[in-house]
Design a protein around this motif. Structure first.
Motif, PDB file in Angstrom:
ATOM      1  N   GLU A 214     -14.443  25.200  18.367  1.00  0.00           N
ATOM      2  CA  GLU A 214     -13.591  25.396  19.520  1.00  0.00           C
ATOM      3  C   GLU A 214     -13.825  24.223  20.463  1.00  0.00           C
ATOM      4  O   GLU A 214     -14.781  23.466  20.277  1.00  0.00           O
TER       5      GLU A 214
ATOM      6  N   LYS B 202      -8.899  26.729  19.487  1.00  0.00           N
ATOM      7  CA  LYS B 202      -9.099  27.436  20.755  1.00  0.00           C
ATOM      8  C   LYS B 202      -9.599  26.466  21.815  1.00  0.00           C
ATOM      9  O   LYS B 202     -10.524  25.686  21.570  1.00  0.00           O
TER      10      LYS B 202
ATOM     11  N   HIS C  39     -10.959  25.856  25.787  1.00  0.00           N
ATOM     12  CA  HIS C  39     -11.545  26.392  27.017  1.00  0.00           C
ATOM     13  C   HIS C  39     -11.511  25.285  28.070  1.00  0.00           C
ATOM     14  O   HIS C  39     -11.852  24.134  27.780  1.00  0.00           O
TER      15      HIS C  39
ATOM     16  N   SER D  19     -18.690  32.982  23.084  1.00  0.00           N
ATOM     17  CA  SER D  19     -17.862  32.800  21.889  1.00  0.00           C
ATOM     18  C   SER D  19     -18.665  32.929  20.599  1.00  0.00           C
ATOM     19  O   SER D  19     -18.105  32.781  19.504  1.00  0.00           O
TER      20      SER D  19
END
Length: 441
Positions: A46, A76, A78, A114
């Motif tokens: 991620e 993903k 962030h 996560s």
């Protein structure tokens, strides 16, 4: 480069097939090369990006660029925006140090939340050289001359074997898209002076400097590994662990001629040469404190008390809700309503607190105690300063700095693990109980 990358990555301690990663991506050449290598090798990752708000619209454009890239590749993403300059002013540190502290604290929170194995940063071989030069300029020991490590706890640096020139070549060959940070060209920063003024001159002297530097750094690391064994023996023989505090007897260290190893031990905690010399000069005194980025050292006559710093979040007040396991950076607060008919309160366990539910105003709040906080202890008619309670209980300075309180409205109902408020206690006519159980992190 792809084959070398994968080989080096798999040699990093703890990395194995199926490991998962959080990539710290700024949008620059090096981090986008790292992104590309992870993507092309089919690794599970991620992406995390920090917007420090230091370059106005350009910072926002960096964030948008990485977000779009991740969306395109199905990764993903962030992101977070920090008020970096405000934080730096508040904490009394440089903007660069503030950004470093903010990002690594946040990266670790994302990694844990996560359930990822490692945080990967894009530090490369040229970064390592720059670090050594800066360390030498400030004054350093062997450890400071070994450069950047390929692994530090959960942080790994899989590009560390590549000089910047190879990264630039890869960018051109693979047509990697990236964002330029204009501040990288400004020689007002010390690291940029090394990068743009010193490093090119060394390459003129030795065009194979990158390989030479890597061999030299490896030799120094080998010596450092041997020295680490001596330090481990020192810790085993001279450092006592009491709860979360390390205690070192200075008199015993001097008696056994171990001053050099103590100096190295303190240096490894991040204390500067000057601070270590102050400790020796003030031997026998009490109450003096010395700080590194991660540790606090308290001088207590002939002893040193050492404890890791707990970095407070920007908003360190937590809301605690009923019938829920409330997770905070300090631990878990399990809050439940109980029927007094079917429940027998345990008043002997200091991590349990029992209250009359009907007197409590929700939601409860959790924070570190502050000067001026008051509580009415059990059995007392009046309120007492929490500072006085901690003094009377002879709580050490480290524990004081981490002491938690739970509030109902604006009133402290629990000095956690120490004192319960008389006003909110369980009484004979209590119809419903509130149970709080604290599990420290």
């Amino acid at each position: 480069m792809e084959e070398q990358f994968l080989t080096f990555l798999n040699q990093i301690e703890g990395v194995k097939k199926g490991s998962t990663f959080l990539l710290a991506i700024s949008g620059g050449k090096d981090s986008m090369v790292m992104y590309d290598l992870f993507l092309k090798n089919g690794l599970n990752f991620e992406v995390a990006h920090c917007n420090f708000g230091l370059r106005g619209q350009f910072s926002d454009q960096d964030e948008d660029f990485i977000r779009i890239t991740c969306e395109s590749d199905g990764k993903k993403f962030h992101s977070i925006k920090f008020e970096t300059k405000n934080y730096a002013n508040k904490m009394g540190m440089s903007t660069q140090m503030a950004a470093r502290e903010l990002r690594y604290n946040w990266f670790e929170k994302i990694r844990v939340a996560s359930k990822l194995d490692f945080i990967a940063t894009a530090h490369h071989l040229t970064d390592s050289f720059e670090t050594i030069i800066l360390n030498i300029a400030r004054g350093t020991g062997i450890r400071g001359m070994t450069g950047i490590a390929d692994k530090n706890n959960k942080i790994i640096r899989p590009l560390l074997i590549f000089p910047m020139e190879e990264i630039i070549t890869y960018v051109g060959q693979k047509n990697i898209q990236w964002r330029e940070d204009g501040s990288n060209a400004e020689i007002t920063y010390k690291r940029n002076k090394v990068r743009h003024l010193i490093y090119p001159e060394i390459l003129k002297i030795n065009t194979s400097f990158d390989k030479t530097f890597q061999r030299t750094a490896n030799r120094l690391r080998n010596f450092q590994e041997w020295f680490n064994l001596q330090e481990m023996a020192f810790k085993s023989n001279y450092v006592r662990e009491i709860n979360d505090c390390q205690v070192i007897n200075l008199e015993l260290v001097v008696l056994d001629n171990q001053e050099f190893l103590l100096n190295q031990y303190l240096e490894n905690l991040g204390l500067s040469y000057e601070k270590i010399q102050e400790i020796w000069q003030n031997s026998g005194k009490s109450g003096l404190q010395y700080f590194s980025d991660s540790y606090k050292v308290l001088q207590n006559r002939k002893e040193l008390l050492i404890r890791g710093l707990v970095f407070e979040s920007e908003n360190n007040e937590y809301i605690l809700e009923a019938d829920k396991d409330n997770v905070s950076e300090y631990g878990i607060f399990e809050i439940r309503k109980e029927d007094p008919v079917n429940c027998q309160p345990d008043f002997t366990n200091k991590n349990f607190a029992w209250f009359d539910f009907e007197n409590i105003e929700f939601p409860l709040k959790l924070r570190i105690w502050q000067n001026g906080d008051l509580i009415r202890p059990l059995g007392m008619k009046g309120k007492k300063k929490i500072s006085d309670i901690l003094i009377n209980q002879k709580v050490d300075i480290f524990s004081k700095s981490k002491q938690l309180v739970v509030l109902s409205g604006d009133e402290v109902i629990w000095l956690v693990s120490r004192v319960i408020s008389e006003k909110y206690k369980v009484k004979n006519d209590t119809k419903k109980l509130l149970r709080i159980y604290f599990t420290p992190s």
